[in-house]
Design a protein around this motif. Structure first.
Motif, PDB file in Angstrom:
ATOM      1  N   ARG A 259     104.142 -39.112  78.153  1.00 41.39           N
ATOM      2  CA  ARG A 259     104.146 -37.712  77.735  1.00 41.39           C
ATOM      3  C   ARG A 259     103.348 -37.490  76.458  1.00 41.39           C
ATOM      4  O   ARG A 259     102.602 -36.518  76.335  1.00 41.39           O
TER       5      ARG A 259
ATOM      6  N   ASP B 273      97.975 -38.482  84.606  1.00 46.72           N
ATOM      7  CA  ASP B 273      98.655 -38.455  85.892  1.00 46.72           C
ATOM      8  C   ASP B 273     100.139 -38.707  85.666  1.00 46.72           C
ATOM      9  O   ASP B 273     100.615 -38.674  84.533  1.00 46.72           O
ATOM     10  N   SER B 274     100.868 -38.955  86.731  1.00 47.69           N
ATOM     11  CA  SER B 274     102.321 -39.122  86.610  1.00 47.69           C
ATOM     12  C   SER B 274     102.694 -40.404  85.870  1.00 47.69           C
ATOM     13  O   SER B 274     103.817 -40.524  85.372  1.00 47.69           O
ATOM     14  N   ASN B 275     101.785 -41.357  85.762  1.00 42.65           N
ATOM     15  CA  ASN B 275     102.077 -42.607  85.049  1.00 42.65           C
ATOM     16  C   ASN B 275     101.692 -42.559  83.579  1.00 42.65           C
ATOM     17  O   ASN B 275     101.998 -43.481  82.839  1.00 42.65           O
ATOM     18  N   THR B 276     101.035 -41.502  83.151  1.00 46.69           N
ATOM     19  CA  THR B 276     100.625 -41.360  81.759  1.00 46.69           C
ATOM     20  C   THR B 276     101.828 -40.930  80.918  1.00 46.69           C
ATOM     21  O   THR B 276     102.545 -40.007  81.302  1.00 46.69           O
TER      22      THR B 276
ATOM     23  N   ARG C 236      99.646 -37.514  77.244  1.00 48.43           N
ATOM     24  CA  ARG C 236      99.230 -36.273  77.906  1.00 48.43           C
ATOM     25  C   ARG C 236      99.126 -35.140  76.900  1.00 48.43           C
ATOM     26  O   ARG C 236      98.221 -34.316  76.962  1.00 48.43           O
TER      27      ARG C 236
END
Length: 57
Positions: free
Chosen positions: A35, A30-33, A38
């Motif tokens: 880079r 998600d946006s908190n993971t 991910r």
């Protein structure tokens, strides 16, 4: 926004009705993971689908 969510539901339903499995809609973060995490998750998902990755970090 609701139309976008509804169209995705219709997309998945039409795939399921035709007996197909959408393989590129797996969550990789998600946006908190971070880079890097991910990227690792993406590589893992692609390899599980049969892709071969060159130059893995």
């Amino acid at each position: 926004m609701k139309l976008k969510i509804q169209s995705l539901k219709n997309y998945f339903k039409s795939k399921k009705d035709r007996g197909l499995k959408p393989i590129f809609f797996e969550k990789i973060g998600d946006s908190n993971t971070p880079r890097e995490q991910r990227l690792k998750n993406l590589i893992k998902v692609l390899e599980s689908q049969g892709f071969k990755i060159k130059n893995k970090k």
